[in-house]
Design an enzyme around this catalytic site. Structure first.
Site, PDB file in Angstrom:
ATOM      1  N   ASP A  58      38.887  46.339  46.064  1.00 56.07           N
ATOM      2  CA  ASP A  58      40.268  46.114  46.502  1.00 56.07           C
ATOM      3  C   ASP A  58      40.859  44.852  45.869  1.00 56.07           C
ATOM      4  OD1 ASP A  58      39.955  48.375  48.105  1.00 56.07           O
ATOM      5  OD2 ASP A  58      39.137  47.179  49.757  1.00 56.07           O
TER       6      ASP A  58
ATOM      7  N   ASP B 221      34.531  44.159  42.063  1.00 55.85           N
ATOM      8  CA  ASP B 221      35.102  44.226  43.389  1.00 55.85           C
ATOM      9  C   ASP B 221      36.067  45.420  43.382  1.00 55.85           C
ATOM     10  OD1 ASP B 221      36.243  43.375  45.946  1.00 55.85           O
ATOM     11  OD2 ASP B 221      37.957  42.737  44.732  1.00 55.85           O
TER      12      ASP B 221
END
Ligand SMILES: [Mg+2]
Ligand SMILES: [Zn+2]
Length: 244
Positions: free
Chosen positions: A82, A80
């Protein structure tokens, strides 16, 4: 063997043990000098070695009960973006605000050095919400690669939660697309993220999810995760030691 209740079996076992020990002792005596001291030493040690070896084996077996099997290295690790690779500034469209978390570059480089492919799977609903443009998202991804090195695959979902797409995590679309692009079996893929949607997307795709929580991660998501690690560095430690 219960000696009292099974005397014949006990006798047979004792005879077998004596015969085995005698054979073992003879093998060891035969090759050496046949002095009285040597033969005595061989006879005594021949009686002691088998139980010691058995004990050693048994102890090793018991110690490793419940240890996760070694799985080798995965073929692909997806991150991922952020809150996992970079600090989370919601709906950020400015490359200057792409700020890696400590240890992210080193973690990625350790995977690359071992031949493990790396990629990014990122929800960017700011595009659907009209807060940022797709060009800004792409500029931020370019900055990400400048700071953290090249990625083998970049998957971005620009949709919103109500668009019903199959790419926005927790849907498995981006994990599946990344695996398909690189020819990787999802079962040989690990997904590392900071919220439940990341590990749920992994599970839905048949991959292994690992949670690296931040202060915004819900406790229920941490409790539900198969893997919850403190840092990206620790998560990559688990990946590289084959216990993922
Ligand atoms: Mg995140
Ligand atoms: Zn989508």
């Amino acid at each position: 063997l219960a000696v009292a209740r099974r005397p014949r079996a006990a006798a047979a076992a004792a005879t077998a043990w004596l015969a085995g020990t005698a054979e073992f002792a003879w093998t060891r005596v035969a090759s050496g000098p046949r002095t009285r001291a040597e033969v005595t030493t061989m006879a005594l040690t021949s009686a002691v070695i088998p139980p010691l070896a058995t004990w050693h084996w048994l102890r090793g077996t018991v110690q490793h009960l419940g240890v996760r099997p070694w799985k080798g290295l995965p073929d692909l690790v997806l991150f991922d973006r952020d809150g996992t690779l970079v600090h989370d500034f919601p709906y950020n469209g400015d490359p200057d605000w792409v700020r890696p978390v400590p240890g992210a570059k080193e973690a990625l480089d350790r995977l690359r050095a071992r031949g493990v492919q790396v990629g990014v799977v990122s929800n960017q609903s700011g595009v659907a919400r009209g807060i940022i443009t797709r060009a800004q998202v792409d500029a931020c991804m370019e900055r990400l690669a400048e700071l953290l090195g090249p990625f083998d695959t970049l998957q971005i979902c620009p949709h919103g939660p109500d668009d019903g797409c199959d790419c926005r995590k927790p849907a498995p679309g981006m994990v599946k697309a990344a695996c398909a692009e690189l020819g990787v079996d999802p079962a040989r893929c690990v997904v590392i993220g900071d919220i439940g949607a990341d590990v749920d997307a992994a599970a839905a795709a048949g991959a292994v999810g690992m949670l690296v929580p931040t202060p915004v991660t819900r406790k229920a998501e941490i409790d539900a995760a198969d893997w919850a690690l403190t840092t990206v560095t620790e998560a990559v430690d688990v990946v590289l030691d084959g216990s993922w």
